[in-house]
Design an enzyme around this catalytic site. Structure first.
Site, PDB file in Angstrom:
ATOM      1  N   HIS A 275       0.868  -1.278  -0.014  1.00  0.00           N
ATOM      2  CA  HIS A 275       0.146   0.044   0.093  1.00  0.00           C
ATOM      3  C   HIS A 275       0.903   1.090  -0.007  1.00  0.00           C
ATOM      4  O   HIS A 275       1.640   1.383   0.916  1.00  0.00           O
ATOM      5  CB  HIS A 275      -0.862   0.115   1.208  1.00  0.00           C
ATOM      6  CG  HIS A 275      -1.806  -1.185   1.218  1.00  0.00           C
ATOM      7  ND1 HIS A 275      -3.085  -1.208   0.753  1.00  0.00           N
ATOM      8  CD2 HIS A 275      -1.619  -2.381   1.904  1.00  0.00           C
ATOM      9  CE1 HIS A 275      -3.421  -2.378   0.891  1.00  0.00           C
ATOM     10  NE2 HIS A 275      -2.833  -3.171   1.561  1.00  0.00           N
TER      11      HIS A 275
ATOM     12  N   HIS B  28      -8.161  -8.403  -0.552  1.00  0.00           N
ATOM     13  CA  HIS B  28      -7.574  -8.936   0.641  1.00  0.00           C
ATOM     14  C   HIS B  28      -8.715  -9.883   1.129  1.00  0.00           C
ATOM     15  O   HIS B  28      -9.976  -9.451   1.324  1.00  0.00           O
ATOM     16  CB  HIS B  28      -7.700  -7.725   1.595  1.00  0.00           C
ATOM     17  CG  HIS B  28      -6.290  -6.715   1.484  1.00  0.00           C
ATOM     18  ND1 HIS B  28      -6.129  -6.347   0.140  1.00  0.00           N
ATOM     19  CD2 HIS B  28      -5.521  -6.360   2.415  1.00  0.00           C
ATOM     20  CE1 HIS B  28      -4.961  -5.557   0.073  1.00  0.00           C
ATOM     21  NE2 HIS B  28      -4.459  -5.490   1.496  1.00  0.00           N
TER      22      HIS B  28
ATOM     23  N   GLU C 278      -7.222 -12.665   6.049  1.00  0.00           N
ATOM     24  CA  GLU C 278      -6.041 -12.086   7.104  1.00  0.00           C
ATOM     25  C   GLU C 278      -6.652 -12.074   8.557  1.00  0.00           C
ATOM     26  O   GLU C 278      -6.248 -13.137   9.306  1.00  0.00           O
ATOM     27  CB  GLU C 278      -5.889 -10.547   6.818  1.00  0.00           C
ATOM     28  CG  GLU C 278      -4.629 -10.021   7.720  1.00  0.00           C
ATOM     29  CD  GLU C 278      -4.658  -8.653   7.535  1.00  0.00           C
ATOM     30  OE1 GLU C 278      -3.750  -7.826   7.959  1.00  0.00           O
ATOM     31  OE2 GLU C 278      -5.468  -7.945   6.726  1.00  0.00           O
TER      32      GLU C 278
ATOM     33  N   ASP D 136       3.490  -5.073   2.625  1.00  0.00           N
ATOM     34  CA  ASP D 136       2.093  -4.699   3.003  1.00  0.00           C
ATOM     35  C   ASP D 136       2.275  -3.038   3.284  1.00  0.00           C
ATOM     36  O   ASP D 136       1.920  -2.137   2.546  1.00  0.00           O
ATOM     37  CB  ASP D 136       1.636  -5.422   4.233  1.00  0.00           C
ATOM     38  CG  ASP D 136       0.105  -5.118   4.426  1.00  0.00           C
ATOM     39  OD1 ASP D 136      -0.619  -4.644   3.628  1.00  0.00           O
ATOM     40  OD2 ASP D 136      -0.569  -5.736   5.433  1.00  0.00           O
TER      41      ASP D 136
END
Length: 315
Positions: A16, A194, A197, A275
C-alpha cells in the site's frame, strides 16, 4: 544471508503506497503543507507503531495519510518507495492505492493519480522497475461509495491493471462488493482482494466465487479449510503474504508460528511482501530475512518464493 536475500530478483505484489510513508517523510510533508501533527517528533511517532489488531493500525494509517495533499506529495511518496525497491532488487511492483482515503478529505482523484503515475513512469525509465497500479476500494465504506470511486477511475482506465479490496476486514465480507466488482470486471479490470487475514476462510471462498479474484491478498487463514487449500493448490491461485505485517497486527503471535513455509511446501503459490512497510518494520528483504531468522527458510525456499512473485504478476 541478508545480502544474498537482498540481491535476489523479486517482485512485490502487496504494497500500500500510503503504508510506505516513512515518519521522516510524513514530518517533511506536514511542514511543507503547514499541518500540525499530534506527535512531537519522528521518534514519538515511531513509538506509536505498536498495534494489537488491524483496526488500531488503520486508525494511525489514515491519520498519517492526511499529510498527502498535492501531486508532488504523492510523487514523493511513490518515488521514495521505488528507491527502496531499487535498493532491494525488487524489479517489478504492483502497488495499491486507496483513492477514497484522499477523495473523502477533499483531494481530487486526479491529483492523487497524477503524482503516483508520474513517479511510476519515472521508476520505469530511470530505475528500470516495471509496475502496474491497483485501485483498491475501502471495505469499511459502502458499496455505493466504491461505485462512485469506480466512476471516477473509468476516465483513467489505462492507468490501472486491477481493482482490489482492503481496509477493515471483519464484518465487511467480499459479498458486500459483488456488484461493483462485477462492473469493474466488465470494464476490463482484473480483480484481487484482501481475504483471510483476520477474516475467516469463508471470506476467501466469497472473494474467489463472487468477486472472481485472480490473486488472494493475505489468505493465511486458508490453511484452516482443507477443501479451500486444495482448490488454491489445484488452481495455483497466488497468495500475497505479508509476514511482518501478520506478526505486527497479531494475526500470528510470533513469526515462528507463521504458516507461509508450510503453505509453500504443500504447493501453494505463496509470495513474500511488505504490505505497509513504514508501519511494520521492514520492506521485502526484511520480510524474507525474518523468515530465515525465525523459520529457518532455506536458500531454495527463498528462490521459490521469489520466483513465485515473478510468476504471479498481473502484468
Amino acid at each position: 544471508m541478508y545480502d544474498w536475500l537482498n540481491a535476489l530478483p523479486k517482485a512485490e505484489l502487496h504494497l500500500h503506497l500510503e503504508g510506505s510513508l516513512e515518519p521522516e517523510l510524513l514530518f517533511a510533508l506536514a511542514e511543507r503543507n503547514k499541518i500540525a501533527l499530534p506527535w512531537a517528533d519522528v521518534e514519538t511517532l515511531r513509538g506509536a507503531y505498536a498495534f494489537n489488531n488491524l483496526q488500531e493500525f488503520l486508525d494511525l494509517y489514515y491519520q498519517g495519510a492526511d499529510v498527502l495533499r498535492t501531486e508532488q506529495d504523492f510523487y514523493d511518496l511513490t518515488w521514495a518507495y521505488l528507491q527502496r525497491c531499487k535498493a532491494q532488487n525488487v524489479i517489478h511492483t504492483e502497488p495499491f492505492f486507496d483513492p477514497q482515503t484522499h477523495t473523502d478529505r477533499g483531494i481530487a482523484f486526479e491529483v492523487v493519480l497524477n503524482g503516483i503515475s508520474q513517479a511510476l513512469k519515472d521508476g520505469r525509465e530511470q530505475l528500470g522497475i516495471s509496475s502496474g497500479l491497483i485501485l483498491s476500494f475501502l471495505r469499511h465504506l459502502s458499496e455505493d461509495e466504491a461505485q462512485k470511486t469506480l466512476d471516477q477511475a473509468l476516465p483513467f482506465r489505462d492507468a490501472f491493471i486491477a481493482v482490489g479490496l482492503d481496509s477493515s476486514e471483519m464484518g465487511h465480507p467480499p459479498s458486500k462488493f459483488q456488484r461493483v466488482f462485477d462492473r469493474a470486471r466488465s470494464e476490463g479490470f482484473v480483480a484481487v482482494a484482501h481475504a483471510g487475514e483476520e477474516g475467516p476462510p469463508e471470506y476467501i471462498w466469497e472473494a474467489l466465487d463472487l468477486l472472481k479474484i485472480k490473486r488472494i491478498d493475505h489468505g493465511v487463514r486458508a490453511i484452516e479449510d482443507e477443501r479451500l487449500m486444495q482448490r488454491i493448490i489445484d488452481e495455483q491461485i497466488p497468495l500475497t503474504v505479508c509476514p511482518l505485517s501478520n506478526t505486527k497486527l497479531c494475526v500470528f503471535d510470533h513469526m515462528s508460528q507463521h504458516n507461509i513455509l508450510d503453505m509453500l511446501e504443500r504447493g501453494v503459490k505463496v509470495t513474500v511482501n511488505s504490505d505497509d512497510p513504514a508501519y511494520f518494520g521492514g520492506y521485502v528483504t526484511e520480510n524474507f530475512h525474518a523468515l530465515h531468522t525465525h523459520l529457518g527458510m532455506t536458500e531454495d525456499q527463498a528462490r521459490r518464493l521469489a520466483q513465485n512473485s515473478l510468476d504471479a504478476r498481473l502484468v
